[in-house]
Design an enzyme around this catalytic site. Structure first.
Site, mmCIF file in Angstrom:
data_model
loop_
_atom_site.group_PDB
_atom_site.id
_atom_site.type_symbol
_atom_site.label_atom_id
_atom_site.label_comp_id
_atom_site.label_asym_id
_atom_site.label_seq_id
_atom_site.Cartn_x
_atom_site.Cartn_y
_atom_site.Cartn_z
ATOM 1 C CG ASP A 1 -0.747 -0.300 8.808
ATOM 2 O OD1 ASP A 1 -1.579 0.620 8.688
ATOM 3 O OD2 ASP A 1 -0.721 -1.298 8.062
ATOM 4 C CB THR B 1 3.566 0.420 6.878
ATOM 5 O OG1 THR B 1 2.198 0.339 7.287
ATOM 6 C CG2 THR B 1 4.430 0.069 8.068
ATOM 7 C CD GLU C 1 -7.626 -1.025 9.155
ATOM 8 O OE1 GLU C 1 -8.433 -0.743 8.263
ATOM 9 O OE2 GLU C 1 -6.412 -1.233 8.919
ATOM 10 N N GLY D 1 0.844 -1.204 0.000
ATOM 11 C CA GLY D 1 0.000 0.000 0.000
ATOM 12 C C GLY D 1 0.874 1.246 0.000
ATOM 13 N NE ARG E 1 -4.869 -6.463 -6.255
ATOM 14 C CZ ARG E 1 -6.121 -6.202 -6.548
ATOM 15 N NH1 ARG E 1 -6.516 -6.300 -7.793
ATOM 16 N NH2 ARG E 1 -6.981 -5.841 -5.613
ATOM 17 N N GLY F 1 -4.602 0.876 10.372
ATOM 18 C CA GLY F 1 -3.544 0.360 11.253
ATOM 19 C C GLY F 1 -3.438 -1.149 11.270
ATOM 20 N NE ARG F 2 -1.149 -4.964 8.041
ATOM 21 C CZ ARG F 2 -0.359 -5.969 7.737
ATOM 22 N NH1 ARG F 2 -0.811 -6.948 6.977
ATOM 23 N NH2 ARG F 2 0.888 -6.006 8.154
ATOM 24 N NE ARG G 1 -25.754 14.341 15.782
ATOM 25 C CZ ARG G 1 -25.936 14.839 14.574
ATOM 26 N NH1 ARG G 1 -24.902 15.285 13.881
ATOM 27 N NH2 ARG G 1 -27.136 14.887 14.048
ATOM 28 N N GLY H 1 6.454 -2.456 3.369
ATOM 29 C CA GLY H 1 6.045 -2.853 4.715
ATOM 30 C C GLY H 1 6.191 -4.356 4.888
ATOM 31 C CG ASP H 2 4.338 -7.934 7.683
ATOM 32 O OD1 ASP H 2 5.376 -8.385 8.181
ATOM 33 O OD2 ASP H 2 3.282 -8.590 7.570
ATOM 34 C CG ASP I 1 2.383 -3.166 10.912
ATOM 35 O OD1 ASP I 1 3.236 -2.709 10.121
ATOM 36 O OD2 ASP I 1 1.388 -3.802 10.529
HETATM 37 O O1 F6P Z 1 -1.102 -1.420 5.475
HETATM 38 C C1 F6P Z 1 -1.596 -0.168 5.109
HETATM 39 C C2 F6P Z 1 -3.093 -0.167 5.049
HETATM 40 O O2 F6P Z 1 -3.519 1.143 4.708
HETATM 41 C C3 F6P Z 1 -3.801 -0.669 6.306
HETATM 42 O O3 F6P Z 1 -3.845 0.294 7.328
HETATM 43 C C4 F6P Z 1 -5.142 -1.034 5.732
HETATM 44 O O4 F6P Z 1 -5.742 -2.031 6.529
HETATM 45 C C5 F6P Z 1 -4.820 -1.561 4.361
HETATM 46 O O5 F6P Z 1 -3.558 -1.036 4.029
HETATM 47 C C6 F6P Z 1 -5.819 -1.175 3.291
HETATM 48 O O6 F6P Z 1 -5.455 -1.801 2.102
HETATM 49 P P1 F6P Z 1 -6.099 -1.458 0.673
HETATM 50 O O7 F6P Z 1 -5.365 -0.286 0.112
HETATM 51 O O8 F6P Z 1 -5.896 -2.704 -0.115
HETATM 52 O O9 F6P Z 1 -7.532 -1.127 0.897
#
Ligand code: F6P
Length: 362
Positions: free
Chosen positions: A139, A137, A234, A11, A74, A182-183, A174, A114-115, A141
């Site tokens: 995230d 990343t 998330e 990403g 991917r 952040g996965r 509200r 990233g990972d 992480d």
């Molecule tokens: O790893 C980066 C990230 O933005 C995560 O925070 C998120 O869960 C994921 O990638 C979203 O991926 P995509 O771009 O495939 O929707």
């Protein structure tokens, strides 16, 4: 060492262009190297799709978002979508990628990822490719580094969103929920929550209880604070529950796409009380746009350090911020396990001391 390759995998995130710029400038200015940029992540390595990077092509991109090389989360050369006998199937195309590197006389490859991308980078290193990695990343992480580039820009965006939600939350009395990315780690939620002054911070590392979240909102109500801000990662989970998956993307090496926990929480709050609740899902806004100065600087330092690591023959390593220094660490260390928030750590303690709730009724 005459010619190096560079690619951006996974990403996208703010600061990618600053790294590409730094790699290219350091390689040319300091060592007179040639630099080739592979397009769309590891896909370009398999399809031999690349561009020459020079001082002109990387000029003026340090402050821009996205990646001039394109990216993909991917395309894994070790499991590459291929047409065999008119049918789409996954095959190992890593040897083809290595052959392309050899034919192009590329002596070393810098992988910015990233990972997922670093797992692939490690596999190429195991097959003899001279790889150096740069930790990317939003995230935050990855292990073995204090910070990944892009993270602080994402926090900046999320923090600004909290500021904006505050004013409208207060006007309408509200509860406002902000779902951030952040996965499986709660770094963005935690940092943005502290920065933005959220009342409740929910992270995967501390499963929450609905009654504790409602208790916090009601306590504030009794103190004449008739609104509350909840920032939720998330990957956050209700105690005894499961992560909410938005969809599965089986073409990706990490098929799970999280999302939806903010809406679930809002529904649960409204069902269990009469508190009016709204949800904002920040989504890819956290990945887009210009990097903040911190990320421009760390990206520049990482890019230059990656070239130095190549020239020092430190292959199979990743550049890392450790304390205030940039060092190199084995890629294996960075991907050994995801770096998560320590529930007993100082950051969580700071938030608790500020009166913020983690939804756990302590
Ligand atoms: O790893 C980066 C990230 O933005 C995560 O925070 C998120 O869960 C994921 O990638 C979203 O991926 P995509 O771009 O495939 O929707």
């Amino acid at each position: 060492m005459k010619r190096i390759g560079v690619l951006t995998g996974g990403g996208d995130c703010p600061g990618l262009n600053a790294v590409i710029r730094a790699v290219t400038k350091a390689a040319i200015n300091e060592y007179g190297l040639e630099v080739l940029g592979f397009q769309d992540g590891f896909k370009g390595l398999v399809t031999n799709n690349y561009v020459n990077l020079n001082l002109k092509s990387v000029s003026g991109i340090g402050h821009t978002g996205g990646t001039i090389l394109g990216s993909s989360n991917r395309d894994d050369p070790f499991r590459f979508l291929t047409m065999v006998d008119g049918k789409q199937t996954y095959t190992d195309q890593s040897d083809r990628a290595i052959e392309n590197l050899r034919n192009l006389d590329i002596d070393a490859l810098i992988v910015i990822g990233g990972d997922g991308s670093l797992h692939i980078a490690q596999k190429f290193y195991n097959k003899g490719v001279n790889v150096v990695a740069v930790p990317k990343t939003i995230d935050n992480d990855l292990g073995a580094t204090d910070v990944t580039f892009g993270f602080n820009t994402a926090v900046d965006t999320a923090s600004e969103a909290i500021d904006r939600l505050h004013t409208t939350a207060e006007s309408h009395h509200r509860v406002m929920i902000l779902e951030v990315m952040g996965r499986y780690a709660g770094w963005i939620s935690l940092h943005a929550g502290i920065s933005g002054g959220a009342d409740v911070i929910l992270i995967p590392e501390i499963p929450y209880r609905l009654e504790c979240v409602i208790q916090k909102i009601q306590q504030r109500y009794e103190q004449d604070k008739k609104f509350s801000i909840i920032v939720i990662a998330e990957g956050a989970v209700e105690k005894g529950g499961e992560m909410v998956i938005q969809r599965m993307d089986h073409t990706s090496h990490d098929p799970i796409r999280l999302g939806g926990i903010g809406n679930k929480l809002a529904q649960d709050i409204e069902n269990a009380s009469n508190i009016e609740t709204r949800v904002t899902v920040l989504g890819h806004l956290q990945r887009g746009g210009s990097p903040i100065p911190y990320d421009r600087i760390i990206s520049s330092r990482y890019g230059v350090a990656a070239v130095h690591a190549v020239m020092a023959g430190k292959f199979g390593s990743m550049v890392s911020l450790t304390g205030s220094n940039i060092i190199t660490v084995p890629i294996l260390e960075a991907i050994k396990e995801l770096r998560k928030v320590d529930p007993e750590g100082e950051m969580v303690g700071t938030a608790r001391a500020l009166g913020m709730s983690f939804g756990d009724c302590l």
